[in-house]
Each structure stands twice: as structure tokens, then as C-alpha cells.
Design a protein around this motif. Sequence first.
Motif, PDB file in Angstrom:
ATOM      1  N   ILE A  85       0.877  -1.172   0.000  1.00 36.80           N
ATOM      2  CA  ILE A  85       0.000   0.000   0.000  1.00 36.80           C
ATOM      3  C   ILE A  85       0.913   1.219   0.000  1.00 36.80           C
ATOM      4  O   ILE A  85       1.593   1.489   0.982  1.00 36.80           O
ATOM      5  CB  ILE A  85      -0.926   0.002   1.237  1.00 36.80           C
ATOM      6  N   ARG A  86       0.965   1.917  -1.111  1.00 34.11           N
ATOM      7  CA  ARG A  86       1.913   3.034  -1.234  1.00 34.11           C
ATOM      8  C   ARG A  86       1.370   4.315  -0.590  1.00 34.11           C
ATOM      9  O   ARG A  86       2.108   5.245  -0.344  1.00 34.11           O
ATOM     10  CB  ARG A  86       2.301   3.254  -2.688  1.00 34.11           C
ATOM     11  N   GLY A  87       0.065   4.367  -0.327  1.00 29.64           N
ATOM     12  CA  GLY A  87      -0.513   5.494   0.405  1.00 29.64           C
ATOM     13  C   GLY A  87      -0.765   5.101   1.853  1.00 29.64           C
ATOM     14  O   GLY A  87       0.048   4.415   2.465  1.00 29.64           O
ATOM     15  N   ASN A  88      -1.939   5.539   2.367  1.00 27.86           N
ATOM     16  CA  ASN A  88      -2.289   5.227   3.758  1.00 27.86           C
ATOM     17  C   ASN A  88      -3.206   4.007   3.820  1.00 27.86           C
ATOM     18  O   ASN A  88      -3.911   3.701   2.862  1.00 27.86           O
ATOM     19  CB  ASN A  88      -2.987   6.423   4.396  1.00 27.86           C
ATOM     20  N   ALA A  89      -3.210   3.352   4.969  1.00 27.31           N
ATOM     21  CA  ALA A  89      -4.079   2.181   5.168  1.00 27.31           C
ATOM     22  C   ALA A  89      -5.139   2.527   6.196  1.00 27.31           C
ATOM     23  O   ALA A  89      -4.854   3.183   7.208  1.00 27.31           O
ATOM     24  CB  ALA A  89      -3.255   0.992   5.627  1.00 27.31           C
ATOM     25  N   GLY A  90      -6.359   2.056   5.962  1.00 25.61           N
ATOM     26  CA  GLY A  90      -7.463   2.311   6.885  1.00 25.61           C
ATOM     27  C   GLY A  90      -7.366   1.456   8.141  1.00 25.61           C
ATOM     28  O   GLY A  90      -6.413   0.686   8.313  1.00 25.61           O
ATOM     29  N   PRO A  91      -8.371   1.550   9.019  1.00 27.24           N
ATOM     30  CA  PRO A  91      -8.319   0.770  10.258  1.00 27.24           C
ATOM     31  C   PRO A  91      -8.427  -0.730  10.033  1.00 27.24           C
ATOM     32  O   PRO A  91      -8.866  -1.177   8.986  1.00 27.24           O
ATOM     33  CB  PRO A  91      -9.523   1.292  11.054  1.00 27.24           C
ATOM     34  N   MET A  92      -8.028  -1.477  11.042  1.00 26.63           N
ATOM     35  CA  MET A  92      -8.089  -2.955  11.048  1.00 26.63           C
ATOM     36  C   MET A  92      -7.273  -3.591   9.917  1.00 26.63           C
ATOM     37  O   MET A  92      -7.645  -4.631   9.377  1.00 26.63           O
ATOM     38  CB  MET A  92      -9.540  -3.448  10.963  1.00 26.63           C
ATOM     39  N   LEU A  93      -6.165  -2.986   9.581  1.00 23.59           N
ATOM     40  CA  LEU A  93      -5.289  -3.572   8.554  1.00 23.59           C
ATOM     41  C   LEU A  93      -4.816  -4.949   9.010  1.00 23.59           C
ATOM     42  O   LEU A  93      -4.412  -5.118  10.152  1.00 23.59           O
ATOM     43  CB  LEU A  93      -4.076  -2.647   8.348  1.00 23.59           C
ATOM     44  N   ALA A  94      -4.881  -5.912   8.097  1.00 22.69           N
ATOM     45  CA  ALA A  94      -4.316  -7.254   8.324  1.00 22.69           C
ATOM     46  C   ALA A  94      -4.922  -7.988   9.510  1.00 22.69           C
ATOM     47  O   ALA A  94      -4.249  -8.781  10.155  1.00 22.69           O
ATOM     48  CB  ALA A  94      -2.804  -7.164   8.514  1.00 22.69           C
ATOM     49  N   GLU A  95      -6.196  -7.767   9.777  1.00 23.88           N
ATOM     50  CA  GLU A  95      -6.817  -8.479  10.893  1.00 23.88           C
ATOM     51  C   GLU A  95      -6.726  -9.995  10.676  1.00 23.88           C
ATOM     52  O   GLU A  95      -7.033 -10.499   9.605  1.00 23.88           O
ATOM     53  CB  GLU A  95      -8.279  -8.055  11.021  1.00 23.88           C
ATOM     54  N   ARG A  96      -6.289 -10.711  11.693  1.00 20.69           N
ATOM     55  CA  ARG A  96      -6.139 -12.179  11.664  1.00 20.69           C
ATOM     56  C   ARG A  96      -5.289 -12.672  10.495  1.00 20.69           C
ATOM     57  O   ARG A  96      -5.544 -13.742   9.921  1.00 20.69           O
ATOM     58  CB  ARG A  96      -7.488 -12.865  11.613  1.00 20.69           C
ATOM     59  N   MET A  97      -4.319 -11.899  10.125  1.00 17.99           N
ATOM     60  CA  MET A  97      -3.399 -12.313   9.043  1.00 17.99           C
ATOM     61  C   MET A  97      -2.683 -13.608   9.451  1.00 17.99           C
ATOM     62  O   MET A  97      -2.337 -13.792  10.619  1.00 17.99           O
ATOM     63  CB  MET A  97      -2.377 -11.183   8.846  1.00 17.99           C
ATOM     64  N   ARG A  98      -2.439 -14.478   8.486  1.00 16.99           N
ATOM     65  CA  ARG A  98      -1.849 -15.789   8.783  1.00 16.99           C
ATOM     66  C   ARG A  98      -0.447 -15.959   8.183  1.00 16.99           C
ATOM     67  O   ARG A  98       0.398 -16.654   8.705  1.00 16.99           O
ATOM     68  CB  ARG A  98      -2.783 -16.872   8.226  1.00 16.99           C
ATOM     69  N   ARG A  99      -0.191 -15.332   7.035  1.00 10.52           N
ATOM     70  CA  ARG A  99       1.107 -15.439   6.351  1.00 10.52           C
ATOM     71  C   ARG A  99       1.197 -14.329   5.314  1.00 10.52           C
ATOM     72  O   ARG A  99       0.183 -13.733   4.953  1.00 10.52           O
ATOM     73  CB  ARG A  99       1.236 -16.805   5.668  1.00 10.52           C
ATOM     74  N   GLY A 100       2.389 -14.058   4.800  1.00  9.91           N
ATOM     75  CA  GLY A 100       2.557 -13.041   3.760  1.00  9.91           C
ATOM     76  C   GLY A 100       3.231 -11.793   4.300  1.00  9.91           C
ATOM     77  O   GLY A 100       3.565 -11.714   5.492  1.00  9.91           O
ATOM     78  N   ILE A 101       3.428 -10.832   3.410  1.00 10.64           N
ATOM     79  CA  ILE A 101       4.115  -9.601   3.790  1.00 10.64           C
ATOM     80  C   ILE A 101       3.288  -8.404   3.325  1.00 10.64           C
ATOM     81  O   ILE A 101       2.912  -8.316   2.155  1.00 10.64           O
ATOM     82  CB  ILE A 101       5.525  -9.548   3.170  1.00 10.64           C
ATOM     83  N   ILE A 102       3.007  -7.497   4.237  1.00  8.67           N
ATOM     84  CA  ILE A 102       2.286  -6.259   3.909  1.00  8.67           C
ATOM     85  C   ILE A 102       3.235  -5.092   4.147  1.00  8.67           C
ATOM     86  O   ILE A 102       3.929  -5.054   5.172  1.00  8.67           O
ATOM     87  CB  ILE A 102       1.021  -6.102   4.781  1.00  8.67           C
ATOM     88  N   THR A 103       3.268  -4.164   3.209  1.00  7.15           N
ATOM     89  CA  THR A 103       4.076  -2.954   3.388  1.00  7.15           C
ATOM     90  C   THR A 103       3.157  -1.740   3.256  1.00  7.15           C
ATOM     91  O   THR A 103       2.424  -1.626   2.269  1.00  7.15           O
ATOM     92  CB  THR A 103       5.174  -2.871   2.307  1.00  7.15           C
ATOM     93  N   VAL A 104       3.183  -0.871   4.235  1.00 11.74           N
ATOM     94  CA  VAL A 104       2.398   0.368   4.174  1.00 11.74           C
ATOM     95  C   VAL A 104       3.396   1.522   4.093  1.00 11.74           C
ATOM     96  O   VAL A 104       4.133   1.785   5.040  1.00 11.74           O
ATOM     97  CB  VAL A 104       1.491   0.534   5.412  1.00 11.74           C
ATOM     98  N   CYS A 105       3.431   2.175   2.935  1.00 12.25           N
ATOM     99  CA  CYS A 105       4.399   3.260   2.750  1.00 12.25           C
ATOM    100  C   CYS A 105       3.933   4.549   3.429  1.00 12.25           C
ATOM    101  O   CYS A 105       4.751   5.371   3.819  1.00 12.25           O
ATOM    102  CB  CYS A 105       4.640   3.507   1.268  1.00 12.25           C
TER     103      CYS A 105
END
Lengths: 261, 267
Positions: free
Chosen positions: B149-169
Motif C-alpha cells: 500500500i503506497r498510500g495510507n491504510a485504513g483501520p483494522m489492517l491485516a486483521e487475523r493475518m496468517r502469512r505473507g508480507i504487507i508494506t504500508v508506505c
Amino acid sequence: MTDIKRKGVNIVDTFAEAFPMVGTRVVVTAPTAEWAEIAARTMTGFATSVIACGAEAGIERKLSRDETYDGRPGVSVLLFTMDKDKLQKQLRNRVGQCILTCPGTACYAGIPGKPSLKLGSSLRFFGDGWQMSKVIEGRRFWRIPVMDGEFVCEEKTGYTKDAVGGGNFLVLGKSHEGVLKACTRAVKAMSQMPDIITPFPGGIVRSGSKVGSKYKGQIASTNDAYCPTLKGAVDSELPLDVEAVMEIVIDGLRPRPSPPP
Amino acid sequence: MSALTFKMKQRPDQRVDLSCLTPDRLAGMRSKDIEALHIGTTRSKLCVGDLFKVSGDETSQIRFVGTDDRCDHIGARFGEGEVLVDGDAGAYLGASLKGGTLTLKGDAGPYAGAAMSGGTLDIGGNAGERAGGVLVGEVHGMRGGRLIIRGNAGPMLAERMRRGIITVCGDADDYAGARVVAGTIVFLGKVGRFAGYGSKRGTLIFKKEPKEILPTFADCGVIEFTYLKLLERHLKEHDVKLRLPRRAQRLMGDMAAMGKGEMLILR
């Protein structure tokens, strides 16, 4: 018998030993090149021959920061045994006792894909439940907490069943000094080649063996046909003016030579 | 052969479900059949041809032009190929994505990348609430792949995430990484309240120290992490330019849950 004569050296094509082996490669990194080498040398210690060491191992080459997965100096290590189960056991023990214990090191797969051997997937239990796994680009890495921080170890490394090992060159000379010098230069030249190691001390064997012995229970004994001190007493293969013989054993991941890097 | 392109003619008068316009589902279909696909979500009938001008024929490369926040389910559930969205997206962008590459130039609505299990979802603008989170009826959120996510992320980002990679710029809102089971989230901007709330395992990496850290995260001090170099290399390959230092402050938590998750605050 003389096939080639080059710069005064007779090269005789007799035979070359070649045993089928299984082999693997791991990449060891550390904060400095010195510590990467210490770790790799420790891991490949006491690994000259499968006869009594359990494995044949050696340093393939040193790796620069640009060549390793974590951007630190590294060393690529090759390990060979006669079958997969022994290779798995040797890999686990050697990485567990020599790399995991060495300050600042990390260990990565040197051969991608399948078939594969367990690497971090068995060593992770050292973390006693505090270990974490991370999957990056389909590769799983284990982060194991240790006293100097974390030991990062890739879950698996590939291996090959096409590996070959054996004594390939016997160097005969008129003086011990000359033979040692020639072999040292030969091993240095071979060290530039990818996919191979010369597992014996400095890459050279002075105690070539034959199968069997006059003594019960001794599976290998001195290669008397090539011992210069026995020239007159046994069915010797050596000319009378030969003073020393040394052997170069090569283990390779592939039956054919790879192109130089 | 050129990319199969859907150019929006006008803003739709209802929300549209574009989940049928993915490389997997359009493979082998003729242009006429594609234009007849139903995408409306109300009783008034709406087909692809009513809303989009369709051109091109390469179904493994799909391009949307001029889409807006009423276009839901873009690139949902597809497994291979490439989708490029030159516009905004509504809800469920790339939800349950299995593979391939989905690139959005504008902003995304809620549930972007929710429950995705593979592939790359690259959002050029902001993402709405619950990006990479859990879909209704599912147990886990994101299960693999990369969400950028190259901008902003809203609330509850990645709730109950199990695997993977998230990047919030950009910045992330409240409850980022809440109830995470595993996986990695990298925050380059500011983070709202309650980050990592109820997380069992997983890694939250902060470039900037969060203003509020839950008291149920235990400080383990500043340590050197080789793992950060692996992550930096991965991010670089996905065009996220970030120099990660080797040293980070580690906090373990959430101790109110299993407590084996971590926050790494870069030093």
C-alpha cells in the motif's frame, strides 16, 4: 604407457576412481569474511573421507556481499556422502554443532528446489518454542533465538544424486618437495572451479589406499604398489627414481566439469 | 496481441461486481461473450458492454481504465496473469487473490487483498479499512503473497493475518495488525492506536516509533537482526526502496493473547 609429455612431465592415462555420491551445498554467512571462514572450516573439519569421517566436505569458494542472500560475506560449502540418509545426518550434525554455535552466522540453501534435505526444519527445535518462521519469496527461514541474537537458517536445501567422488590424480616425482609443490599448485588451480572440492588436508592425500589388508577387519590399507620405500619388495608401479607420490581426490556435484565462473 | 482493456464509459448508477473479469475466467472467451457478462448488483440489468468499451484480446493481461469506487471485486480470486487498474477501485480489490499481479494506480475501498493467499497486490494510493484482513465467514485474513500500500491504510489492517508480507508506505490507522496469527507487516509511516492488539505471533516492523504501544507488549531491548536484511532485499525486488538498519528494538506480545508476536522498532 606415456600418453602426453608436457614441460618434461609424463602424463599417463591409467584410470580414475569415480564413486557415485550424493552431495549438497549450503551457504554460510557471518558479520565478517573471517568469521564466515571460521564457521565453514569448522563445519568441514574431520571430513576427508567417508571411510571414517562419515562425510567428505570442503569449502567450494568464498562469496562476496553481493553474492549472498543477506548481503554479508559468506562461504559456500559442499558436503558429500554415499547415500541420502547419511548426508541428512551429517548435514544436521555439522550445521547444528559448527554453524549454529558460531557467533553471528546464518545458513542458507546452496541448491534450490527438490529433492531436498532438512536444514532449519530440524534445527528449529533448538529454539524451544521461541523460534519464528518467515516465508520470503516461497523460501521459509527459521529465526532461532540464541545468546548473541538470532540464528537465521533456511528450512531446506537441495541435494543431488549425481555427485561423483574419487582419487583422480597420482603425482609422481623425483623429490618430496617437488611433488608437494606441484600438487599445491594443482589444488590452487582447482579451487577456482565451481561445484568441486578437494576434501583432504590442503587438497592432497599422501596415504592412498588399496581395498583390503592382510589384517582381519582392516578394510583399507596402504597402496603398496605406489609406496616408494617398497619399490624393490612389492610389485611396484613406480620407476626407480620416484621418491614421493601424492594423490588429489576431487568430489564434484556433477559428473561433467562445470564452466569456470 | 494487446492487453484486454476495459475503458469505463460513465460512472455506474449502481455498484458493480467485476469478479468475472479476471484472466482465469476470461481465458478463451470471445469479445462478444465478454460484453454480455452480467456485472450489476441490483434488479436493473447491467452488462460489461453497457459500462465498458472493450478492446484488445490478450486475456492474460487485463487493463481497466477510468474505474471508480463503485467498481467492486476487481481482480478477486484470480490465480495467474496480470491486471492493471488505471483508476480507483471499490471494495474487495484482489480479495482471495491466489497468484499473479494486480496493480492499482488509485485508491482502493475496504477489504483490499482480504484473505489473499498468493500473488502481488500493489495499491498506488490509499487502501480502505480491513485491507489484508478477514472476509466474512472466514477464519483467517491474508494467507500469503505480498500486499503493498503506497498510500495510507485504513483501520483494522491485516486483521487475523496468517502469512505473507504487507508494506504500508504511508500511515496506518487504528488496530493495524490486530489479532495477527503470523506474517509480517512493515510500517513506513505513522501508526494509529492499538497496533498489534491481540496478536499471537507475527511481526510488526515500524520505521517510526508508534506514539502508543499497548502495555501488553514486553520490551526485549535493542538487538541486531539478520532477518531484516532478507526483508530489505525482498522489498527492493518489489520496488519498495527502504534501507533497513540491522538493529531494532524488540517488543514481544500481545501478552494478553499467546504473546509470541513481536514489534520491531527500527533504530
